[in-house]
Design a protein around this motif. Structure first.
Motif, mmCIF file in Angstrom:
data_model
loop_
_atom_site.group_PDB
_atom_site.id
_atom_site.type_symbol
_atom_site.label_atom_id
_atom_site.label_comp_id
_atom_site.label_asym_id
_atom_site.label_seq_id
_atom_site.Cartn_x
_atom_site.Cartn_y
_atom_site.Cartn_z
ATOM 1 N N ARG A 174 -10.193 -5.256 9.762
ATOM 2 C CA ARG A 174 -10.319 -5.240 8.312
ATOM 3 C C ARG A 174 -9.316 -4.263 7.691
ATOM 4 N NH1 ARG A 174 -15.458 -3.584 7.909
ATOM 5 N NH2 ARG A 174 -16.131 -5.650 8.578
ATOM 6 N N GLU A 175 -9.165 -3.086 8.307
ATOM 7 C CA GLU A 175 -8.192 -2.113 7.825
ATOM 8 C C GLU A 175 -6.773 -2.668 7.933
ATOM 9 O OE1 GLU A 175 -8.471 0.974 6.588
ATOM 10 O OE2 GLU A 175 -10.663 1.060 6.624
ATOM 11 N N THR A 221 -6.215 -5.465 5.326
ATOM 12 C CA THR A 221 -6.162 -4.892 3.980
ATOM 13 C C THR A 221 -4.793 -4.273 3.716
ATOM 14 O OG1 THR A 221 -8.542 -4.433 4.002
ATOM 15 C CG2 THR A 221 -7.212 -3.207 2.421
ATOM 16 N N LYS A 262 0.809 -1.225 0.000
ATOM 17 C CA LYS A 262 0.000 0.000 0.000
ATOM 18 C C LYS A 262 0.843 1.277 0.000
ATOM 19 C CE LYS A 262 -4.131 -1.898 0.285
ATOM 20 N NZ LYS A 262 -5.150 -1.710 -0.770
#
Length: 429
Positions: A319-320, A323, A169
């Motif tokens: 979830r963050e 991810t 990311k």
């Protein structure tokens, strides 16, 4: 009986167990501080060291609110950027305000050193990371801040960022080697202990129910006490009640959420290979750091105007995390919690004198560790006559928060920021 801290990583690892009695009877004092968070405690300690008689009233426990359950990041700056501050007050005053924020970092660091607070668990380094390619803008900003403010910054290109934070990311980052992260609850409790040792009266479980601010002596009442003071300082943050309506109307309570993972040093190491904390550059983005010698992750994010907890905080934050770091899919969450921060609509702290002898020092949401320190300090200096630096914050006063419409507008603004951030990230894939 003293109320309990909510269940957090910090309350589980708090170093000491002392409590302070509720306020009773009639008392006269030089200064009464309403709110036992880091701003009130910093002001109280400075005033005590200046020889003032201080009474501090806390509705729950010392550092019970945002001061004792936040991410623990200490770095220069405010919740809004320098360019926004410049547009309101001009370049020179904006730079002076930024230098105050830098001083706030040093106040915390110096206090930890002076009190030998090993339990504050100070760890140097905070990286501000981007999820898109800024095409040279981040490196230029880094060089500008180094030149104008002398900050100890280092630009990290993509290869180095992804070596330290093993995630697809991130594209680039600035590592602030002068910033640090720490245990804010242990720090706050140490401030209270030191102020008490100098003669300050600290009272927990003592919510203020009314005030009379008209006379030369201000009258502050709790259920069982009445305090007469020459000065009163309101430092109540996101849990401000209606005792001073002008203050209640001037901030938005914003919730943020934090989780603590299970103990899994090898799995954590597969994702994060530095002790520096990371602050996602997205508006309302993630912030996280390693704790307990790198064996756990403390992960925060999900800013919202919703003041009640969602059904499953842990699932939202996890979830963050996954991810961002897919290799952490098997990492379990041990505990999650929330807390309210105070934001003004202008995103700057609200620091000043409401009327003679009545002071306010609040709205530190988004950058509270350094700004609570400098806020408490300049208010104390104003009371003692040592300086009038609190006036630098005068352009950022008690502006109306907009009520329900203000909350709606704030939430819509955050969603628009998130959409813009997502678009930048998509274009950099």
């Amino acid at each position: 009986m003293a109320s309990a801290y909510i269940d957090t990583y910090y309350s589980r690892t708090v170093a000491t167990s002392e409590t302070y009695p509720a306020a009773t009877g009639r008392t006269q004092t030089d200064v009464c501080i309403v709110g036992g968070g880091l701003a009130g405690l910093t002001a109280g300690l400075k005033l005590a060291r200046s020889g003032r008689k201080v009474v501090l009233l806390e509705a729950q426990r010392v550092a019970w609110g945002a001061s004792g359950r936040n991410g623990g990041f200490v770095s220069a700056g405010y919740a809004t950027g320098l360019s926004s501050i410049e547009r309101r007050v001009g370049r020179d005053q904006a730079k002076e305000l930024y230098r105050l924020s830098m001083e706030g970092v040093e106040i915390v660091r110096r206090t930890i050193d002076e009190l030998d607070l090993q339990d504050a668990k100070l760890v140097p380094g905070i990286a501000k990371a981007l999820r898109y390619d800024s095409r040279g803008a981040l490196q230029a900003a880094c060089e500008t801040q180094q030149r104008e403010f002398g900050l100890n910054l280092r630009y990290l290109p993509r290869d180095e960022v992804r070596r330290l934070f093993v995630s697809p990311k991130y594209h680039e980052a600035i590592l602030d080697e002068g910033a640090f992260h720490f245990h804010p609850l242990n720090y706050g409790r140490a401030l209270a202990r030191e102020a008490a040792s100098l003669g300050s009266a600290i009272h927990e479980n003592s919510p203020v129910i009314s005030v009379d601010l008209e006379g030369a002596r201000k009258i502050i009442r709790t259920r069982d006490a009445e305090i007469a003071a020459e000065h009163v300082v309101f430092t109540t943050g996101g849990y401000t009640g209606a005792v001073l309506p002008a203050l209640k109307r001037a901030f938005l309570p914003i919730a943020t959420y934090v989780l603590l993972t299970e103990h899994a040093p090898e799995l954590v190491r597969s994702a994060i290979r530095t002790r520096a904390a990371i602050l996602d550059d997205r508006r309302a983005g993630d912030y996280y750091r390693l704790v307990e010698d790198g064996s756990r992750i403390l992960w925060g994010g999900r800013i919202t105007t919703r003041t009640t907890d969602p059904r499953d905080i842990a699932a939202l934050l996890r979830r963050e995390m996954v991810t961002t770091y897919p290799q952490l899919a098997g990492l379990k969450v041990e505990i999650a919690w929330s807390g309210l921060m105070a934001y003004a609509r202008h995103l700057m702290p609200q620091i000043g004198q409401w009327k003679p002898g009545a002071w306010y020092c609040t709205a530190f949401g988004g950058h509270g560790m350094n700004t609570t320190a400098i806020g408490g300090m300049v208010i104390a200096e104003g009371i003692t006559g040592e300086s009038d630096r609190y006036r630098l914050f005068a352009p950022f006063g008690l502006a109306w928060n907009g009520g329900i419409l203000g909350r709606t507008a704030a939430q819509l603004t955050y969603w628009s920021y998130q959409a813009a951030d997502a678009a930048k990230e998509f274009r950099s894939r």
